[in-house]
Design a protein around this motif. Structure first.
Motif, short mmCIF file in Angstrom:
data_model
loop_
_atom_site.label_atom_id
_atom_site.label_comp_id
_atom_site.label_asym_id
_atom_site.label_seq_id
_atom_site.Cartn_x
_atom_site.Cartn_y
_atom_site.Cartn_z
N HIS A 15 0.80 -1.14 0.04
CA HIS A 15 0.05 0.11 0.19
C HIS A 15 0.74 1.23 0.02
O HIS A 15 0.36 2.39 0.20
N LEU A 16 2.10 0.99 -0.02
CA LEU A 16 3.10 2.24 -0.35
C LEU A 16 2.49 3.11 -1.25
O LEU A 16 2.83 4.33 -1.17
N ASP A 45 3.37 14.84 7.39
CA ASP A 45 3.84 14.21 8.59
C ASP A 45 3.40 12.85 8.39
O ASP A 45 4.35 11.64 8.89
N ILE A 46 2.25 12.39 7.96
CA ILE A 46 1.83 10.76 8.01
C ILE A 46 2.66 10.22 6.98
O ILE A 46 2.86 9.16 6.63
N LEU A 53 6.37 6.39 4.87
CA LEU A 53 7.45 6.08 4.04
C LEU A 53 8.62 5.43 4.65
O LEU A 53 9.24 4.54 4.15
N ASN A 54 9.09 6.07 5.97
CA ASN A 54 10.33 5.58 6.41
C ASN A 54 9.85 4.04 7.01
O ASN A 54 11.01 3.26 7.28
N SER A 55 8.74 3.50 6.96
CA SER A 55 8.68 2.19 7.47
C SER A 55 8.71 1.18 6.57
O SER A 55 8.82 -0.16 6.58
N ARG A 99 10.69 3.14 -3.15
CA ARG A 99 9.70 3.93 -2.49
C ARG A 99 9.14 5.14 -3.01
O ARG A 99 7.95 5.59 -2.84
N TYR A 100 10.17 5.61 -3.11
CA TYR A 100 10.04 7.23 -3.75
C TYR A 100 9.37 7.39 -5.19
O TYR A 100 8.44 8.29 -5.41
#
Length: 582
Positions: A444-445, A455-456, A461-463, A469-470
């Motif tokens: 679901h990235l 912030d969300i 994203l870091n997880s 991912r970008y």
């Protein structure tokens, strides 16, 4: 499941392949094949056809069909397959009667009859019949349709002094500037027609044949004051299904007309007698009009005169090609300068349709109504063309999102619907949504870009460990529900962490819609020493052309530069909006 990685064991030389986690499934759904096969694959590797190497040259076309069929089934069922890949496997002497494996479909290798066998059987039956057919050869006719790419465009021109009508076929079908089909291809084309005096289409038998060797064919006996419509669609009872107008016509070709005839058709459609033109022909006309504009064979003013009639139309069938046309322009509908024209135009164009179909489903809806309501609601909700239903839109999107969170294996809503529901979702809903993604082996990235809360976005994203991912994030920010300003800000903030950042900055330029966005990207590029001046200049030029075209459209609509009475304006009558029952 797709393979995640492969490695060779240095100790014994064995190749170890690691796969993504398989979702929970019944044992009879699990399947695997061991064979000395190779494969052909689609671009992203999610669909493959496996078979003996000597047969793979013939697998490209089936792969294309399988990919298209999968997309259509996902669209029709509003759900996706439970695993992220599909393997189609050719197996000799396969005896199983069921192949309901998740992620794999097995087929039996067998020999088959050739098209020539069918043509011969049909020709024999025709020759033995009492049907007059002169030099009609089934194989010769069918080979023009089976062995040639593209399809013909029949052009109807009338001499308004003599009344003579000539039909010709276009032997060059242009799909795009980079993909032209040229040559001497020609077809055996079955023709028939209806006229204003005789709009009967109870029979779709050909009255004329436009043959490859003929430069033209003449149609006689039509009243000089009548319009003519070629390629009749079957009337009477037909399945209330979107696909029906694709299969009940005389021939698979488009039709263009001289300007006078187009204007006569437009005038008739914009009259109270519009429904005397059979419904499937009304759908055909909408589809052909767009195509003629795309290949620059028809002026956009006439196209608006034709499309204007939809403000009267409440039957879903002609709306199907109309919504397909709108989908082609969705990348532009987010632009403020486009929305300023499109939103009031679409509101007024769909007023009667919305009164008829409403917002909510009904138990007795036929398939056509269900699909067109879905198309309408998606456009109306995503682009806020009908502000009075926005609260319903949000409620419905959130309901679908929550239903998915509760039962992720049961339903997977349209990606844009999920994105719409996630726009203002709080931290709790995001946590549940992403947790479900982990449980069902779905990444679901791709949906992180839906959030308006950076912030969300940054926290989640870091997880994720994915190297790309970008790529997922920016693609989602710029495709599902374009959020260009947020994407630019986030790109600038994370520039030093992004691999192949030049690829993303070009994507941002392509999606930029305003001078302030262009200037922000330009300033950042200069600060970092990035040479993107050519790309910025190209985008500025494209936006300038777009704005010029929008000015022409607005001017035409506001100044009523039409030969028919237009029922659509760029004024949103909110008092009417309040009267619409949903």
């Amino acid at each position: 499941m797709p393979s995640r990685r492969s490695e060779v064991d240095s100790a014994d030389g064995k190749l170890w392949t690691y796969f993504e986690t398989t979702p929970v499934m019944s044992t009879n759904i699990l399947g695997f094949v061991i064979a000395d096969y190779d494969y052909v694959s689609n671009l992203d590797g999610t669909m493959k056809i496996w078979g003996p190497r000597h047969l793979l040259p013939y697998a490209t076309h089936p792969l294309d069909i399988a990919e298209k069929a999968t997309r259509e089934l996902e669209r029709f069922t509003n759900s996706t397959v439970h695993v992220p890949k599909m393997d189609h496997v050719s197996i000799p002497h396969y005896v199983s009667r069921a192949t309901e494996n998740w992620g794999m479909i097995a087929y039996v290798e067998y020999s088959s009859a050739t098209p020539d066998d069918l043509w011969k059987a049909l020709q024999d039956a025709l020759d033995e019949s009492d049907v007059p057919h002169d030099d009609f050869k089934v194989k010769e006719v069918m080979d023009t349709w089976f062995k040639q790419a593209a399809y013909p465009v029949v052009t109807i021109n009338r001499d308004y002094d003599t009344g003579e009508i000539k039909a010709t076929q276009q032997k060059r079908v242009q799909f795009s500037e980079s993909n032209d089909s040229e040559g001497n291809d020609a077809w055996w084309i079955p023709l028939n027609y209806m006229t204003q005096s005789n709009p009967n289409s109870s029979s779709t038998l050909a009255t004329h044949w436009l043959k490859p060797q003929n430069e033209s064919v003449t149609i006689e006996g039509v009243n000089i004051n009548d319009w003519i419509i070629v390629n009749k669609q079957l009337t009477g009872k037909y399945r209330r299904d979107i696909s029906c107008f694709l299969i009940l016509n005389t021939g698979y070709y488009r039709v263009n007309y001289d300007i006078t005839n187009w204007k006569r058709i437009a005038a008739f459609l914009n009259s109270d007698d519009y429904d005397k033109i059979p419904i499937l022909n009304r759908a055909q006309i909408i589809d052909d009009v767009y195509y003629m504009i795309a290949i620059k064979q028809l002026d956009f003013i006439i196209s608006f005169e034709i499309i204007n009639y939809l403000s009267r139309e409440i039957d879903p069938i002609p709306w199907y090609p109309a919504f397909r046309i709108i989908q082609r322009f969705e990348d532009y509908l987010w632009m403020p300068q486009v929305a300023a024209i499109f939103k009031p135009y679409f509101f007024n164009l769909t007023h009667k349709l919305f009164e008829h179909i409403g917002f909510d489903e009904h138990p007795d809806d036929d398939p056509a109504t269900i699909e067109i309501r879905s198309d309408f609601n998606r456009i109306a909700c995503l682009y806020n063309t009908h502000p009075h239903i926005l609260d319903k839109c949000r409620a419905k999107a959130i309901a679908k999102l929550l239903a998915y969170i509760e039962e992720p294996n049961k339903i997977f809503p349209n990606q844009k619907v999920i994105c719409f529901g996630l726009i203002q979702a709080n931290e709790s809903i995001w946590n549940q949504f992403l947790q479900r993604g982990n449980e069902t082996a779905r990444s679901h990235l791709m949906f992180l870009g839906c959030s308006e809360n950076l912030d969300i976005v940054e926290k989640h994203l870091n997880s994720f460990e994915e190297n790309d991912r970008y790529n997922y994030l920016f693609r989602n920010m710029l495709e599902n529900l374009p959020n260009v300003d947020t994407a630019i800000d986030f790109f600038i903030k994370k520039f030093d962490e992004i691999d192949q950042a030049d690829k993303f900055i070009l994507r941002l330029i392509i999606m930029s819609i305003g001078e302030d966005q262009i200037e922000k990207i330009k300033a950042f590029a200069e600060q970092r020493g990035l040479d993107i001046s050519k790309h910025l200049a190209d985008r500025i030029e494209n936006l300038s052309k777009l704005n010029d075209n929008l000015s022409k459209i607005r001017s035409a609509l506001e100044n009523i530069q039409f030969s028919v009475a237009m029922h659509i304006t760029l004024n949103n009558d909110t008092s009417q909006a309040n009267k619409i029952e949903v």
